[in-house]
Design a protein around this motif. Structure first.
Motif, PDB file in Angstrom:
ATOM      1  N   PHE B 216       9.653  -3.517  10.236  1.00 25.09           N
ATOM      2  CA  PHE B 216       8.508  -4.169  10.880  1.00 25.09           C
ATOM      3  C   PHE B 216       7.240  -4.055  10.019  1.00 25.09           C
ATOM      4  CE2 PHE B 216       4.778  -3.955  13.660  1.00 25.09           C
ATOM      5  CZ  PHE B 216       4.924  -5.107  14.420  1.00 25.09           C
ATOM      6  N   LEU B 217       7.131  -2.934   9.304  1.00 19.24           N
ATOM      7  CA  LEU B 217       5.939  -2.719   8.476  1.00 19.24           C
ATOM      8  C   LEU B 217       5.921  -3.636   7.243  1.00 19.24           C
ATOM      9  CD1 LEU B 217       5.687   1.190   8.435  1.00 19.24           C
ATOM     10  CD2 LEU B 217       4.544  -0.426   9.960  1.00 19.24           C
ATOM     11  N   TRP B 218       7.073  -4.195   6.891  1.00 16.60           N
ATOM     12  CA  TRP B 218       7.177  -4.958   5.645  1.00 16.60           C
ATOM     13  C   TRP B 218       7.152  -6.469   5.817  1.00 16.60           C
ATOM     14  CZ3 TRP B 218       6.658  -2.973   0.864  1.00 16.60           C
ATOM     15  CH2 TRP B 218       6.822  -1.586   0.717  1.00 16.60           C
ATOM     16  N   THR B 219       7.327  -6.974   7.012  1.00 15.32           N
ATOM     17  CA  THR B 219       7.455  -8.429   7.132  1.00 15.32           C
ATOM     18  C   THR B 219       6.863  -8.974   8.428  1.00 15.32           C
ATOM     19  OG1 THR B 219       9.028 -10.268   7.240  1.00 15.32           O
ATOM     20  CG2 THR B 219       9.766  -8.188   8.142  1.00 15.32           C
ATOM     21  N   ASN B 220       6.575 -10.262   8.406  1.00 11.85           N
ATOM     22  CA  ASN B 220       6.080 -10.956   9.592  1.00 11.85           C
ATOM     23  C   ASN B 220       7.090 -11.946  10.136  1.00 11.85           C
ATOM     24  OD1 ASN B 220       3.581  -9.841  10.104  1.00 11.85           O
ATOM     25  ND2 ASN B 220       2.626 -11.010   8.462  1.00 11.85           N
ATOM     26  N   ARG B 221       8.333 -11.830   9.696  1.00 12.85           N
ATOM     27  CA  ARG B 221       9.341 -12.769  10.192  1.00 12.85           C
ATOM     28  C   ARG B 221      10.505 -11.994  10.776  1.00 12.85           C
ATOM     29  NH1 ARG B 221      10.204 -18.360   7.670  1.00 12.85           N
ATOM     30  NH2 ARG B 221      10.582 -18.553   9.898  1.00 12.85           N
ATOM     31  N   LEU B 222      10.932 -12.414  11.952  1.00 13.75           N
ATOM     32  CA  LEU B 222      11.986 -11.693  12.654  1.00 13.75           C
ATOM     33  C   LEU B 222      13.289 -11.633  11.852  1.00 13.75           C
ATOM     34  CD1 LEU B 222      13.084 -10.255  15.133  1.00 13.75           C
ATOM     35  CD2 LEU B 222      13.526 -12.487  16.156  1.00 13.75           C
ATOM     36  N   ILE B 231      19.283  -3.065   5.951  1.00 15.29           N
ATOM     37  CA  ILE B 231      19.309  -2.453   4.615  1.00 15.29           C
ATOM     38  C   ILE B 231      18.807  -1.004   4.682  1.00 15.29           C
ATOM     39  CG2 ILE B 231      18.286  -2.518   2.295  1.00 15.29           C
ATOM     40  CD1 ILE B 231      18.292  -5.614   2.577  1.00 15.29           C
ATOM     41  N   PHE B 232      17.691  -0.803   5.377  1.00 22.69           N
ATOM     42  CA  PHE B 232      17.172   0.565   5.515  1.00 22.69           C
ATOM     43  C   PHE B 232      18.186   1.449   6.237  1.00 22.69           C
ATOM     44  CE2 PHE B 232      12.722  -1.437   5.441  1.00 22.69           C
ATOM     45  CZ  PHE B 232      12.561  -1.163   4.090  1.00 22.69           C
ATOM     46  N   GLY B 233      18.864   0.892   7.231  1.00 23.19           N
ATOM     47  CA  GLY B 233      19.887   1.644   7.960  1.00 23.19           C
ATOM     48  C   GLY B 233      21.025   2.062   7.040  1.00 23.19           C
ATOM     49  N   VAL B 234      21.445   1.131   6.195  1.00 23.55           N
ATOM     50  CA  VAL B 234      22.552   1.414   5.272  1.00 23.55           C
ATOM     51  C   VAL B 234      22.139   2.455   4.236  1.00 23.55           C
ATOM     52  CG1 VAL B 234      23.963   0.429   3.416  1.00 23.55           C
ATOM     53  CG2 VAL B 234      23.679  -0.810   5.578  1.00 23.55           C
ATOM     54  N   VAL B 235      20.940   2.299   3.680  1.00 22.42           N
ATOM     55  CA  VAL B 235      20.458   3.248   2.671  1.00 22.42           C
ATOM     56  C   VAL B 235      20.367   4.651   3.274  1.00 22.42           C
ATOM     57  CG1 VAL B 235      18.476   3.899   1.235  1.00 22.42           C
ATOM     58  CG2 VAL B 235      19.227   1.504   1.328  1.00 22.42           C
ATOM     59  N   MET B 264       8.244   7.005   6.288  1.00 20.05           N
ATOM     60  CA  MET B 264       6.970   7.594   5.859  1.00 20.05           C
ATOM     61  C   MET B 264       6.448   6.937   4.588  1.00 20.05           C
ATOM     62  SD  MET B 264       7.316  11.618   6.693  1.00 20.05           S
ATOM     63  CE  MET B 264       6.369  12.098   5.256  1.00 20.05           C
ATOM     64  N   VAL B 265       7.350   6.707   3.639  1.00 22.31           N
ATOM     65  CA  VAL B 265       6.937   6.045   2.394  1.00 22.31           C
ATOM     66  C   VAL B 265       6.409   4.646   2.720  1.00 22.31           C
ATOM     67  CG1 VAL B 265       7.756   5.099   0.211  1.00 22.31           C
ATOM     68  CG2 VAL B 265       8.511   7.373   0.952  1.00 22.31           C
ATOM     69  N   SER B 266       7.134   3.920   3.593  1.00 22.29           N
ATOM     70  CA  SER B 266       6.711   2.566   3.953  1.00 22.29           C
ATOM     71  C   SER B 266       5.372   2.580   4.679  1.00 22.29           C
ATOM     72  CB  SER B 266       7.757   1.908   4.866  1.00 22.29           C
ATOM     73  OG  SER B 266       8.979   1.819   4.190  1.00 22.29           O
ATOM     74  N   PHE B 267       5.208   3.592   5.502  1.00 21.63           N
ATOM     75  CA  PHE B 267       3.963   3.710   6.269  1.00 21.63           C
ATOM     76  C   PHE B 267       2.764   3.780   5.326  1.00 21.63           C
ATOM     77  CE2 PHE B 267       0.754   6.044   8.706  1.00 21.63           C
ATOM     78  CZ  PHE B 267       0.806   5.371   9.921  1.00 21.63           C
ATOM     79  N   ILE B 268       2.990   4.391   4.167  1.00 22.03           N
ATOM     80  CA  ILE B 268       1.893   4.537   3.211  1.00 22.03           C
ATOM     81  C   ILE B 268       1.760   3.312   2.310  1.00 22.03           C
ATOM     82  CG2 ILE B 268       1.072   5.892   1.235  1.00 22.03           C
ATOM     83  CD1 ILE B 268       2.395   8.345   2.668  1.00 22.03           C
ATOM     84  N   ILE B 269       2.893   2.773   1.843  1.00 23.36           N
ATOM     85  CA  ILE B 269       2.766   1.712   0.827  1.00 23.36           C
ATOM     86  C   ILE B 269       2.958   0.285   1.349  1.00 23.36           C
ATOM     87  CG2 ILE B 269       3.459   3.273  -1.040  1.00 23.36           C
ATOM     88  CD1 ILE B 269       6.160   1.810  -1.105  1.00 23.36           C
ATOM     89  N   ALA B 270       3.461   0.101   2.571  1.00 23.98           N
ATOM     90  CA  ALA B 270       3.714  -1.277   3.028  1.00 23.98           C
ATOM     91  C   ALA B 270       2.406  -2.055   3.137  1.00 23.98           C
ATOM     92  CB  ALA B 270       4.425  -1.264   4.372  1.00 23.98           C
ATOM     93  N   GLY B 274      -1.687  -1.657   5.297  1.00 25.26           N
ATOM     94  CA  GLY B 274      -3.035  -1.596   4.731  1.00 25.26           C
ATOM     95  C   GLY B 274      -3.568  -0.178   4.660  1.00 25.26           C
ATOM     96  N   PHE B 275      -2.661   0.790   4.431  1.00 25.55           N
ATOM     97  CA  PHE B 275      -3.041   2.207   4.435  1.00 25.55           C
ATOM     98  C   PHE B 275      -4.100   2.493   3.372  1.00 25.55           C
ATOM     99  CE2 PHE B 275      -2.264   6.774   3.692  1.00 25.55           C
ATOM    100  CZ  PHE B 275      -2.261   7.234   4.999  1.00 25.55           C
TER     101      PHE B 275
END
Lengths: 245, 284
Positions: B216-222, B231-235, B264-270, B274-275
């Motif tokens: 959700f933090l990375w995109t605006n499209r469902l 992908i995140f689940g698999v990783v 956490m990484v996404s929370f900072i860099i996504a 706008g962190f």
């Protein structure tokens, strides 16, 4: 003709209104006004069969509204939506084709063309890739009107469409409503700004837990009716300069 | 670290059980990312947690009767969902309160039934996952559930989108939103049972919520959100499995911690977060 007969609706033991009957004519823009909590939104939700009725029925040209849902379009209050939802303007407008498509069919080229046209009609083409929270109130309201355009319904019902939007958007939306009226659609607008009643509407329904008055604006929009539904003071203030005492 | 990865890879080539574990983890990562996206967008995170906990008595009953776990779990998952709905519509209690009451009662009942039914190691595995003991039968069930999940979302994508985004509108054009809600809950219980083996019952909610929230933090499209969540689940599942194998950690906590780290990484860099912009005091 959209006709509600003998409607009784209540969320709890005490009904919001009882035995309410009202009709809306095609080719007219009908405003619904009344004080907060008068049951305006409840009435249109009952008309659209979105809430349970304790009694009464609603018919569109003689057919139960619940059976001809494709013929109605509902532009709800914007405040009820999740603005962070990952969806852009174009896809919101495209959802207007969902009802006609039926279950499990995806929108194709024809549906996408209809959405593109509607966006153009409401001057939103440049915003079509934007996520919905990146729009102003007026732009967002135009998005939902564009979705109603795509629905191609005979009856369009809008709940407080002009709240918190800029004058330009308000004028653009009004233009569409008038176009629809001239095409013979039935347009119903819940409205709160009493100043524009005469300018915007052909017919008027005044509510306060029931119908206070209904009919052509120039017959219904009077000091007595407003005083009755809202307060005597408001009636006096509004009609002061019109010499209607 | 490289040595341990090499060791993990060679073990992967060598041991059947590890291959099964990896396959199961990948499949669970995909399905929980897909369903989790809808769960978080519908504000059903607590409901997801509740249903996953509520399947426990179903697992116990199925175990006692010797029937398929899926059957017992699904029955109790749906029963819990119905009960939660009933309690909140027939009282003035808020929905989250009735969720709290129903799922804790189901979980408690399940706990007692499991202790009556079998050994305690079994319970530990159900609660925290034991991905290294995935059987061929489990693998097959997981494949079937994954197929159902993908089929469901592909076929009913438009219905899932509109009921998640604008339920009133969906109702106004005549869609049966209640059926959609229950269909989603049934699928959710199936995913829950599949994930029992990999992450364990207690942490399933993390697999549903964390990868989807990260996406959700990375995109605006469902549609993209769903793909990213998978992908995140698999990783998370794959790295978690590696950690579990290498350090002998329980698989569930290992996978969930990796998912949390990615978040956490996404929370900072996504960019959507706008962190950095916020830190810099610019407009957010």
């Amino acid at each position: 003709m959209l006709e509600a007969k003998g409607l009784t609706v209540g969320y709890t033991a005490t009904p919001v209104f009882e035995d309410l009957s009202v009709s809306f004519e095609p080719g007219k823009i009908t405003g619904i006004i009344g004080p907060n909590g008068a049951g305006k939104s409840t009435l249109i939700k009952a008309i659209l069969d979105l809430i349970k009725k304790q009694a009464g029925d609603v018919k569109l040209d003689g057919q139960e509204v619940s059976k001809v849902r494709q013929k109605t379009a509902y532009v709800e209050q914007r405040a009820n939506l999740d603005m962070s939802f990952p969806i852009n303007v174009f896809d919101v407008v495209l959802t207007g084709t969902y009802g006609r498509l039926g279950l499990f069919k995806s929108p194709g080229a024809k549906e996408k063309a209809a959405a593109t046209d509607a966006l153009e009609q409401l001057k939103l083409s440049e915003f079509k890739k934007r996520q919905i929270s990146e729009l102003s109130g007026g732009q967002l309201q135009r998005v939902f009107v564009a979705r109603a355009v795509v629905q191609q319904a005979d009856v369009v019902i809008l709940d407080e469409p002009f709240v918190g939007i800029d004058m330009k958007s308000e004028a653009d939306i009004m233009e569409i409503l008038k176009l629809w009226r001239d095409q013979g659609k039935t347009i119903i607008v819940i409205h709160h700004d009493l100043n524009k009643v005469s300018a915007y509407f052909d017919d008027l329904v005044i509510m306060n837990h029931g119908i206070v008055a209904a009919g052509p604006v120039d017959e219904v929009y009077t000091r007595e009716n407003i005083g009755h539904a809202f307060s005597a003071d408001l009636g006096n203030v509004l009609f002061e300069d019109k010499g209607e005492a | 670290m490289f040595a341990s990865i090499q060791e993990f890879l060679s073990a992967l080539g060598q041991y059947n059980f590890l291959q099964s574990a990896l396959l199961a983890s990948i499949m669970v990562g995909i399905m929980s990312g897909i369903i989790g996206s809808f769960i978080i967008l519908r504000g059903m995170s607590l409901m997801g947690d509740a249903i996953s906990h509520s399947v426990l008595p179903g697992v116990a009953v199925a175990y006692m009767l010797g029937i398929n776990l899926m059957l017992g779990a699904t029955a109790f998952g749906v029963l819990a969902a119905l009960l939660i709905g009933y309690v909140s519509t027939h009282s003035k209690l808020k929905n989250d309160t009735s969720i709290g009451i129903v799922f804790s009662a189901f979980f408690a009942l399940g706990f007692i039934l499991i202790s009556m039914a079998g050994s305690s190691t079994n319970l530990h595995h159900i609660l925290f996952g034991n991905v290294l003991a995935v059987s061929d039968q489990d693998l097959l069930t997981t494949v079937i559930v994954l197929a159902i999940v993908i089929l469901f979302v592909v076929i009913a994508y438009k219905e899932l989108l509109i009921t998640s985004f604008d339920e009133t509108f969906a109702k106004s054009y005549g869609l049966n939103t209640t059926v959609m809600q229950y269909a989603l809950m049934i699928i959710l219980t199936l995913v829950t049972v599949s994930a029992l083996q990999t992450v364990g019952l207690i942490l399933i909610v993390a697999m549903l919520v964390t990868p989807a929230a990260t996406a959700f933090l990375w995109t605006n499209r469902l549609s993209i959100m769903i793909v990213f969540a998978s992908i995140f689940g698999v990783v998370a599942s794959t790295i978690g499995l590696y950690l579990s194998y290498t350090f002998d950690w329980a698989s569930g906590p290992a996978i969930v911690l990796v998912a949390a780290a990615i978040f956490m990484v996404s929370f900072i860099i996504a960019p959507k977060q706008g962190f950095f912009q916020k830190l810099g005091g610019k407009h957010g």
